[in-house]
Design a protein around this motif. Structure first.
Motif, mmCIF file in Angstrom:
data_model
loop_
_atom_site.group_PDB
_atom_site.id
_atom_site.type_symbol
_atom_site.label_atom_id
_atom_site.label_comp_id
_atom_site.label_asym_id
_atom_site.label_seq_id
_atom_site.Cartn_x
_atom_site.Cartn_y
_atom_site.Cartn_z
ATOM 1 N N ALA A 74 67.960 -29.593 -23.962
ATOM 2 C CA ALA A 74 68.508 -28.263 -23.668
ATOM 3 C C ALA A 74 69.176 -28.236 -22.296
ATOM 4 N N LEU A 75 68.593 -28.936 -21.322
ATOM 5 C CA LEU A 75 69.219 -29.000 -19.993
ATOM 6 C C LEU A 75 70.571 -29.704 -20.054
ATOM 7 N N LEU A 76 70.680 -30.719 -20.905
ATOM 8 C CA LEU A 76 71.985 -31.375 -21.081
ATOM 9 C C LEU A 76 73.017 -30.407 -21.650
ATOM 10 N N GLY A 77 72.586 -29.529 -22.531
ATOM 11 C CA GLY A 77 73.490 -28.532 -23.097
ATOM 12 C C GLY A 77 73.800 -27.387 -22.147
ATOM 13 N N MET A 78 72.881 -27.117 -21.224
ATOM 14 C CA MET A 78 73.100 -26.015 -20.281
ATOM 15 C C MET A 78 74.136 -26.348 -19.217
#
Length: 158
Positions: A74-78
């Motif tokens: 999710a952090l990669l997508g954020m």
């Protein structure tokens, strides 16, 4: 073994190198059993999770590991979302995700390196205080200043 021979050409003093001593530091990765022909690897049990997760039949450790991986993805997508859609929702999501990611990561460091019941309790209490202050500080920064997304954009613009 060739590296050990070449090391002797470098050591011109009368002192023998550490690797030539009788108690060698080099250990084999695989050994032969005398009664069998195939090698097997020497291994040891390594406990990477706290003892409170290691209950028999408990899925807590598996769910925690899965949660860590989901948060990392999710952090990669954020990151692109923060660039293309900066705003309060992304700022507060980043504040929560970064704090939780740091909390879990430092928790694993404490699990690996802090020993003793009292020391573990104090380290975990300090970690909770640090994570709470971090989240409160990021939320304060998001509410009273430009926010995480705009702050990173301002850093990159200059």
């Amino acid at each position: 073994m060739a590296a050990l021979v070449r090391l002797s050409s470098v050591c011109h003093r009368g002192v023998s190198p550490l690797l030539y001593r009788s108690s060698s530091l080099i250990r084999p990765l695989a050994i032969q059993k005398k009664d069998q022909d195939y090698p097997y690897l020497i291994s040891a049990k390594i406990h990477a999770t706290p003892s409170n997760y290691a209950g028999s039949g408990s899925k807590a450790a598996s769910l925690h590991w899965t949660g860590e991986r989901i948060l990392s993805i999710a952090l990669l997508g954020m990151a692109p979302a923060a660039y293309y859609f900066p705003g309060p929702a992304v700022d507060y999501s980043l504040a929560a995700a970064l704090t939780l990611h740091g909390h879990w990561g430092l928790g694993q460091v404490l699990t690996d390196y802090v020993h003793g019941d009292f020391k573990i309790k104090m380290a975990n209490a300090g970690l909770f205080v640090l994570s709470t202050i971090t989240f409160a500080g990021l939320c304060y920064f998001n509410y009273h200043d430009v926010g995480i997304c705009k702050a990173v954009a301002l850093l990159w613009s200059k």
